[in-house]
Design an enzyme around this catalytic site. Structure first.
Site, PDB file in Angstrom:
ATOM      1  N   HIS A  95       0.851  -1.191   0.000  1.00 20.01           N
ATOM      2  CA  HIS A  95       0.000   0.000   0.000  1.00 20.01           C
ATOM      3  C   HIS A  95       0.889   1.246   0.000  1.00 20.01           C
ATOM      4  CE1 HIS A  95      -3.540  -2.394   2.037  1.00 20.01           C
ATOM      5  NE2 HIS A  95      -3.100  -2.943   0.923  1.00 20.01           N
ATOM      6  N   TYR A 125      14.826   5.230 -16.054  1.00 21.53           N
ATOM      7  CA  TYR A 125      14.810   3.975 -15.310  1.00 21.53           C
ATOM      8  C   TYR A 125      13.392   3.482 -15.037  1.00 21.53           C
ATOM      9  CZ  TYR A 125      19.731   3.196 -14.810  1.00 21.53           C
ATOM     10  OH  TYR A 125      21.041   2.892 -15.095  1.00 21.53           O
TER      11      TYR A 125
END
Length: 222
Positions: A95, A125
């Site tokens: 979460h 990236y």
């Protein structure tokens, strides 16, 4: 890795994620697909920071639990991910704060696969290590409908030549997968960092030419 190795690795990764604030309280779960079939998954309501290798839930290929504490309620979703992506060997759900915050700002997840990305491609990236992250519309935690939605989205992206290794569940958190717990954790970390950067800057995305260069030089699936 042997089953014993994988049990230890789940606990190591869980403790690392907890210590660095990627998970909190009893939120989140980790599973692996075992070499000889079946799965290990963290127990329901377990804290990832204090996992016991011996108490991880073990289930067979049909999802029937054979040992350990009661399996996480997200087992069905994890199994759907494994079934949809033959390369997946570990699934991690958290979460993570910045990712959930981005989904709260997005509103409802789109039903259109062409416009359901959670985040724009703002860093190289993110493009190289994570790729597209579809936002799955909200359903209650553990709703089996989510597994069907996620499996369908994985198949759609594979057919388009842009396979994914993460989805975002609206208002709940990301599910990421890879060949090992360490690799799945690295994807999660890059994804959460990108969400943090996006919330801080609202940066412009990389240009089509810049993304094309990442595809050519590094095989980025974007």
């Amino acid at each position: 890795m042997t089953e014993l190795d994988l049990r230890d690795e789940i606990c190591r990764v869980g403790a690392s994620l907890f210590a660095r604030g990627y998970v909190h309280a009893t939120a989140g779960n980790i599973s692996v697909r075992l070499p000889d079939g079946g799965y290990l998954i963290t127990p329901t309501d377990a804290c990832l920071g204090t996992l016991d290798p011996a108490r991880l839930a073990k289930v067979d290929e049909d999802g029937v639990q054979t040992s350990g504490d009661r399996a996480s309620k997200t087992l069905t979703l994890h199994r759907r991910i494994y079934g949809a992506d033959a390369l997946a060997r570990c699934v991690i759900h958290t979460h993570s704060t910045h990712l959930v915050a981005v989904s709260l700002g997005q509103g409802l997840g789109s039903e259109d696969p062409a416009c359901d990305d959670l985040l724009p491609p703002i860093t190289p990236y993110f493009v190289m290590k994570v790729g597209h992250v579809p936002l799955i519309p909200y359903h209650r935690p553990g709703d089996p409908v989510v597994g069907e939605r996620v499996a369908r989205r994985i198949a759609q992206m594979q057919s388009a030549g842009t396979p994914i290794r993460a989805v975002m569940l609206d208002r709940l958190g990301p599910n990421v997968w890879h060949r090992s717990p360490a690799e799945a954790s690295a994807v999660l970390e890059e994804l959460e960092e990108t969400a943090r950067l996006w919330l801080l800057t609202r940066a412009a995305p990389l240009s089509p030419d810049q993304i094309a260069e990442l595809r050519e030089q590094f095989g980025a699936a974007w």
